[in-house]
Design an enzyme around this catalytic site. Structure first.
Site, PDB file in Angstrom:
ATOM      1  N   PRO A  90       0.953  -1.181  -0.008  1.00  0.00           N
ATOM      2  CA  PRO A  90      -0.086   0.018  -0.100  1.00  0.00           C
ATOM      3  C   PRO A  90       0.734   1.034   0.006  1.00  0.00           C
ATOM      4  CG  PRO A  90      -0.151  -1.057   2.183  1.00  0.00           C
ATOM      5  CD  PRO A  90       0.589  -1.966   1.036  1.00  0.00           C
ATOM      6  N   GLU A  91       0.597   2.257  -0.880  1.00  0.00           N
ATOM      7  CA  GLU A  91       1.244   3.454  -0.810  1.00  0.00           C
ATOM      8  C   GLU A  91       0.287   4.558  -0.296  1.00  0.00           C
ATOM      9  OE1 GLU A  91       3.323   5.034  -3.994  1.00  0.00           O
ATOM     10  OE2 GLU A  91       4.075   2.891  -4.784  1.00  0.00           O
ATOM     11  N   HIS A  98      -4.225 -15.295  10.402  1.00  0.00           N
ATOM     12  CA  HIS A  98      -3.632 -13.918  10.547  1.00  0.00           C
ATOM     13  C   HIS A  98      -4.352 -12.755  10.769  1.00  0.00           C
ATOM     14  CE1 HIS A  98      -0.633 -16.494   8.373  1.00  0.00           C
ATOM     15  NE2 HIS A  98      -1.722 -16.806   7.320  1.00  0.00           N
ATOM     16  N   ARG A 145       2.218 -11.691   6.143  1.00  0.00           N
ATOM     17  CA  ARG A 145       3.514 -11.803   6.222  1.00  0.00           C
ATOM     18  C   ARG A 145       4.270 -11.065   7.239  1.00  0.00           C
ATOM     19  NH1 ARG A 145       5.390  -9.866   0.274  1.00  0.00           N
ATOM     20  NH2 ARG A 145       7.544 -10.219   1.196  1.00  0.00           N
ATOM     21  N   LYS A 152      22.467  17.308  -5.710  1.00  0.00           N
ATOM     22  CA  LYS A 152      22.197  15.868  -5.473  1.00  0.00           C
ATOM     23  C   LYS A 152      22.700  14.933  -6.582  1.00  0.00           C
ATOM     24  CE  LYS A 152      19.071  13.818  -2.181  1.00  0.00           C
ATOM     25  NZ  LYS A 152      20.133  13.655  -1.233  1.00  0.00           N
TER      26      LYS A 152
END
Ligand SMILES: [Zn+2]
Length: 283
Positions: free
Chosen positions: A2-3, A100, A119, A162
């Site tokens: 998920p973002e 889970h 996980r 950078k």
């Protein structure tokens, strides 16, 4: 994984079930996820009213009436499910417990929030609300991409000199918080910036242009997530995963969508992660 838009969608889905409600019982079914749970977590959560559910980067923060804040991180595979019918929004009955289901919040309004994570890369922690920003996971974060501290001058300043590629710079959570692989690829495509271009070599005007583009890419994804919540009644109660189409992400070998470009989306590996881009129009 998920973002930010997915996490924001989860937050918005949880809010009607959790905000203003009391955790009547917290069920903690194992001692840890990625890290050990805080001491006496179930006890410390039980009886607490969730005053506010907010988000910082990819963390959901629940401010509790007793002065502590619960931090929730979905990790790689964490899923939040709401069941019950607190406000007439969630019509499904409680599902049978699954393997889970590591943490379950039984709210006093009848809602049940289940955190399932096969996980176990997810995390939960408790800290004083007053010093929440000092938490080790939060103190390293740069500005929120949708907040006022993320602006053109900030990005120009941190990109200056950078040597790392633009892709890596935008994934650096200290530069901007919460951006992940997918939305960095999409933002760079819209900006016409190659993910390989060194951050310090991008003209300031092009760096500045990235800011509204990043905001737009995220906002569109959050809106798509919001639409998915409207279909919630028919869904299984799992929050945060929605259909969303991408311009470059996952489109290796397919034609570039920029009108008149004629290029093909390529995939390269940068820092062990896939970058999708069009070498024709991203320079
Ligand atoms: Zn192109």
């Amino acid at each position: 994984m998920p973002e930010l838009p997915e996490v924001e969608t989860v937050r918005r889905g949880l809010a009607p079930a959790m905000e203003g409600a009391v955790i009547a019982r917290a069920e903690v079914n194992r001692p840890d996820l990625r890290w050990p749970f805080p001491a006496r977590m179930a006890e410390r959560l039980t009886g607490q009213r969730v005053e506010r559910l907010r988000r910082r980067s990819k963390y959901i923060l629940a401010d509790l009436s007793g002065g502590e804040t619960l931090l929730i991180h979905l990790g790689m595979s964490g899923r939040m499910t709401v069941s019950g019918d607190p406000l007439g929004q969630f019509v499904h009955t409680h599902p049978a417990a699954q393997k889970h289901d590591h943490v379950v919040f039984h709210m006093d309004n009848g809602a049940r929030i289940t955190f399932n994570d096969p996980r176990r890369f997810g995390a939960m922690d408790l800290m004083p609300t007053a010093t929440a920003e000092d938490h080790k996971l939060l103190m390293v974060l740069g500005p929120e991409p949708l907040g006022n501290d993320f602006h053109e001058n900030h990005l120009i300043a941190v990109f200056k000199g950078k040597n790392t590629p633009a892709k890596s710079a935008l994934l650096d959570q200290g530069i901007v918080a919460g951006l992940g692989n997918i939305y960095v690829c999409e933002a760079l495509f819209r900006a016409g910036v190659s993910p390989r271009r060194k951050a310090g070599q991008i003209a300031a005007v092009r760096v500045a242009a990235l800011v509204p583009i990043i905001r737009q890419v995220l906002t569109e994804a959050i809106e798509a997530g919001g639409s998915s919540l409207k279909d919630f009644r028919q869904a299984d109660g799992e929050l945060g995963y929605f259909q969303h189409s991408f311009d470059v992400y996952g489109r290796e070998g397919q034609p570039c969508r920029r009108p008149g470009c004629g290029g093909t989306v390529q995939r390269i590996t940068q820092s062990g992660r896939s970058s999708f881009y069009c070498a024709q129009c991203q320079r």
